[in-house]
Motif scaffolding. Structure first.
Motif, PDB file in Angstrom:
ATOM      1  N   VAL A 164      -0.071   2.699   9.832  1.00  0.00           N
ATOM      2  CA  VAL A 164      -1.103   3.130   8.924  1.00  0.00           C
ATOM      3  C   VAL A 164      -1.448   4.566   9.922  1.00  0.00           C
ATOM      4  O   VAL A 164      -1.544   4.361  10.918  1.00  0.00           O
ATOM      5  N   TYR A 165      -1.330   5.628   9.267  1.00  0.00           N
ATOM      6  CA  TYR A 165      -2.087   6.961  10.019  1.00  0.00           C
ATOM      7  C   TYR A 165      -3.149   7.566   9.436  1.00  0.00           C
ATOM      8  O   TYR A 165      -3.096   7.977   8.146  1.00  0.00           O
ATOM      9  N   VAL A 166      -4.125   7.818  10.079  1.00  0.00           N
ATOM     10  CA  VAL A 166      -5.415   8.360   9.580  1.00  0.00           C
ATOM     11  C   VAL A 166      -5.391   9.748   9.904  1.00  0.00           C
ATOM     12  O   VAL A 166      -5.540  10.223  11.048  1.00  0.00           O
ATOM     13  N   ASP A 167      -5.266  10.787   8.630  1.00  0.00           N
ATOM     14  CA  ASP A 167      -5.200  12.075   9.136  1.00  0.00           C
ATOM     15  C   ASP A 167      -6.370  12.858   8.838  1.00  0.00           C
ATOM     16  O   ASP A 167      -6.807  13.102   7.714  1.00  0.00           O
ATOM     17  N   GLU A 168      -7.172  13.424   9.966  1.00  0.00           N
ATOM     18  CA  GLU A 168      -8.312  13.941   9.500  1.00  0.00           C
ATOM     19  C   GLU A 168      -8.083  15.370   9.078  1.00  0.00           C
ATOM     20  O   GLU A 168      -9.047  15.829   7.954  1.00  0.00           O
ATOM     21  N   GLN A 169      -6.957  16.253   9.294  1.00  0.00           N
ATOM     22  CA  GLN A 169      -6.762  17.550   8.845  1.00  0.00           C
ATOM     23  C   GLN A 169      -6.754  17.277   7.275  1.00  0.00           C
ATOM     24  O   GLN A 169      -7.460  18.226   6.646  1.00  0.00           O
ATOM     25  N   SER A 170      -6.118  16.689   6.775  1.00  0.00           N
ATOM     26  CA  SER A 170      -5.697  16.523   5.274  1.00  0.00           C
ATOM     27  C   SER A 170      -6.807  15.639   4.549  1.00  0.00           C
ATOM     28  O   SER A 170      -6.681  15.509   3.490  1.00  0.00           O
ATOM     29  N   GLN A 171      -7.845  14.886   5.367  1.00  0.00           N
ATOM     30  CA  GLN A 171      -8.588  14.006   4.860  1.00  0.00           C
ATOM     31  C   GLN A 171      -7.937  13.103   3.991  1.00  0.00           C
ATOM     32  O   GLN A 171      -8.116  12.765   2.862  1.00  0.00           O
ATOM     33  N   SER A 172      -6.747  12.248   4.534  1.00  0.00           N
ATOM     34  CA  SER A 172      -6.057  11.372   3.960  1.00  0.00           C
ATOM     35  C   SER A 172      -5.633  10.201   5.047  1.00  0.00           C
ATOM     36  O   SER A 172      -5.888  10.443   6.149  1.00  0.00           O
ATOM     37  N   VAL A 173      -5.298   9.137   4.196  1.00  0.00           N
ATOM     38  CA  VAL A 173      -4.573   8.052   5.021  1.00  0.00           C
ATOM     39  C   VAL A 173      -3.148   7.847   4.399  1.00  0.00           C
ATOM     40  O   VAL A 173      -2.890   7.944   3.321  1.00  0.00           O
ATOM     41  N   LEU A 174      -2.264   7.558   5.343  1.00  0.00           N
ATOM     42  CA  LEU A 174      -0.754   7.373   5.147  1.00  0.00           C
ATOM     43  C   LEU A 174      -0.440   6.117   5.422  1.00  0.00           C
ATOM     44  O   LEU A 174      -0.662   5.708   6.684  1.00  0.00           O
ATOM     45  N   THR A 175       0.478   5.493   4.819  1.00  0.00           N
ATOM     46  CA  THR A 175       0.809   3.976   5.048  1.00  0.00           C
ATOM     47  C   THR A 175       2.120   4.136   4.818  1.00  0.00           C
ATOM     48  O   THR A 175       2.769   4.904   3.900  1.00  0.00           O
ATOM     49  N   CYS A 176       2.996   3.220   5.339  1.00  0.00           N
ATOM     50  CA  CYS A 176       4.513   2.886   4.952  1.00  0.00           C
ATOM     51  C   CYS A 176       4.473   1.300   5.242  1.00  0.00           C
ATOM     52  O   CYS A 176       4.002   0.763   5.989  1.00  0.00           O
ATOM     53  N   GLY A 177       5.713   0.825   4.562  1.00  0.00           N
ATOM     54  CA  GLY A 177       6.006  -0.679   4.679  1.00  0.00           C
ATOM     55  C   GLY A 177       7.259  -0.979   4.251  1.00  0.00           C
ATOM     56  O   GLY A 177       8.304  -0.229   4.435  1.00  0.00           O
ATOM     57  N   GLU A 178       7.476  -2.427   4.133  1.00  0.00           N
ATOM     58  CA  GLU A 178       8.661  -3.122   4.075  1.00  0.00           C
ATOM     59  C   GLU A 178       9.120  -2.898   2.478  1.00  0.00           C
ATOM     60  O   GLU A 178      10.477  -3.271   2.084  1.00  0.00           O
ATOM     61  N   ASP A 179       8.396  -2.005   1.644  1.00  0.00           N
ATOM     62  CA  ASP A 179       8.911  -1.499   0.485  1.00  0.00           C
ATOM     63  C   ASP A 179       9.857  -0.287   0.466  1.00  0.00           C
ATOM     64  O   ASP A 179      10.397   0.009  -0.316  1.00  0.00           O
ATOM     65  N   GLY A 180       9.897   0.023   1.721  1.00  0.00           N
ATOM     66  CA  GLY A 180      10.690   1.407   1.829  1.00  0.00           C
ATOM     67  C   GLY A 180       9.966   2.613   1.295  1.00  0.00           C
ATOM     68  O   GLY A 180      10.655   3.558   1.076  1.00  0.00           O
ATOM     69  N   CYS A 181       8.613   2.547   1.271  1.00  0.00           N
ATOM     70  CA  CYS A 181       7.960   3.838   0.769  1.00  0.00           C
ATOM     71  C   CYS A 181       6.794   4.180   1.729  1.00  0.00           C
ATOM     72  O   CYS A 181       6.196   3.258   2.533  1.00  0.00           O
ATOM     73  N   VAL A 182       6.596   5.699   1.705  1.00  0.00           N
ATOM     74  CA  VAL A 182       5.312   6.112   2.255  1.00  0.00           C
ATOM     75  C   VAL A 182       4.239   6.364   1.193  1.00  0.00           C
ATOM     76  O   VAL A 182       4.563   6.917   0.154  1.00  0.00           O
ATOM     77  N   ARG A 183       3.076   6.190   1.325  1.00  0.00           N
ATOM     78  CA  ARG A 183       2.106   6.516   0.309  1.00  0.00           C
ATOM     79  C   ARG A 183       0.962   7.309   0.913  1.00  0.00           C
ATOM     80  O   ARG A 183       0.669   6.879   2.099  1.00  0.00           O
TER      81      ARG A 183
END
Length: 367
Positions: free
Chosen positions: A312-331
């Motif tokens: 999990v990456y919390v990005d203050e610049q874009s005001q968003s949260v990024l996640t990745c996982g074992e489904d092979g996706c970034v969201r």
């Protein structure tokens, strides 16, 4: 409880049956991931379809990814091939620095200090010449032929975590499946003298600093604790008692803990539940004592379905949260419309009370 909505999802052209290990900042507005196919990829959070492959084979068994200096577009990786590599996104598909661990031991963990041009790596516990060793090695990137420092006796199992102190560049932390979190003064070459604190926690999944004087540890069986950092110069002070949270799965109603996320707004435990297909970012607050503020949690409904979230990456610049996982996706996740912690009441009556509540909630915004 607040809600974040998935606004984008992509496999980044990753082949089926592969999954993504980790996300790190690669440059302003850009991010990097490592995957089970050993690739190193970069993408823009505003347009996940705009991704590229830095290299299809970062390592023979890539294990970890860190941002060395996002401003300079530098990334660091480790692998089971016993190598540590520094990548410059502006200079093609070859690493600009390549380091080698002692006896080519698989490198499992990584920490970077761009301020001092240092990289540290922790290795697997392996046998060489009838001796088992797990190594914590430190390199000066501008003179990378040999490690400037190695600790080879402090752990007797795999080194799974490394972090530099947030303000003291000569202080570093390591965690291992042997159950120990060690804190070192890396200005000292003698290993026994360099070890300034040892915390016995249980098989370490993640560990690090909550602030300049406070250490956390999370075990592979979701046991969580917070420990005061001792002052090696104060010989009269006794060891302060830790705050023990024990197994987080029941109190946080989760099945697994991904990691602890930190930014200028505070700290959050990322707690996942595959059965209910959700991820919660639960604020960890220190006043009046260390505790979880579950009423101000941020929920990511749907998460990655029934698959485990790995990073999990919390990005203050874009005001968003990024996640990745074992489904092979970034969201990419952003607040639901009308469910922002900074929302204020437009009516004149009660405006002062609403602003007071909003100000308090702003403290817990994850971005």
């Amino acid at each position: 409880m607040h809600t974040l909505k998935a606004v984008a999802s992509s496999s980044l052209s990753l082949a089926e049956d592969h999954y993504i290990y980790s996300i790190a900042a690669a440059a302003p507005g850009s991010f990097a991931v490592i995957s089970s196919d050993d690739s190193l990829r970069v993408f823009n959070a505003d347009d996940l379809s705009n991704s590229s492959i830095i290299t299809p084979s970062a390592h023979e068994g890539v294990t970890s990814l860190r941002s060395y200096d996002a401003g300079q577009q530098l990334l660091a990786t480790t692998g089971r091939d016993g190598k540590v590599k520094l990548w410059d996104m502006r200079r093609g598909k070859s690493p600009v620095v390549e380091l080698h661990t002692l006896n080519h031991a698989p490198a499992l963990s990584l920490a970077c200090s761009a301020q001092t041009n240092d990289i540290a790596a922790g290795t697997e516990y392996i046998k060489h010449d009838n001796v088992y060793q797990a190594v914590v090695a430190f390199w000066y990137v501008l003179s990378p032929i040999q490690p400037r420092l190695q600790y080879i006796e402090s752990h007797n199992d795999d080194v799974t975590e490394l972090q530099y102190h947030p303000t003291l560049n000569h202080i570093a932390l390591s965690g291992s499946t042997d159950g120990l979190v060690n804190i070192y003064n890396t200005n000292i070459t003698d290993e026994d003298d360099a070890l300034v604190q040892v915390i016995n926690h249980g098989s370490v999944h993640h560990a690090g600093w909550l602030d300049e004087k406070t250490v956390y540890a999370l075990s592979h069986d979701e046991d969580f604790a917070i420990h005061p950092m001792t002052d090696p110069d104060d010989q009269t002070a006794g060891e302060a008692e830790p705050t023990q949270f024990n197994d987080l799965r029941q109190p946080l109603n989760c099945e697994y803990v991904v990691q602890l996320c930190q930014n200028s707004q505070g700290q959050y435990i990322a707690a996942g539940n595959k059965l209910e297909q959700r991820l919660d970012l639960v604020p960890l607050v220190s006043s009046p004592s260390w505790q979880f503020d579950q009423t101000n949690s941020w929920r990511l409904p749907g998460a990655h379905g029934e698959e485990v979230i790995r990073s999990v990456y919390v990005d203050e610049q874009s005001q968003s949260v990024l996640t990745c996982g074992e489904d092979g996706c970034v969201r990419v996740w952003k607040p639901e419309a009308g469910d922002s912690a900074s929302q204020t009441d437009s009516s004149a009556k009660g405006t002062r009370q609403k602003e007071k509540r909003s100000k308090n909630k702003d403290r817990f915004k994850p971005y």
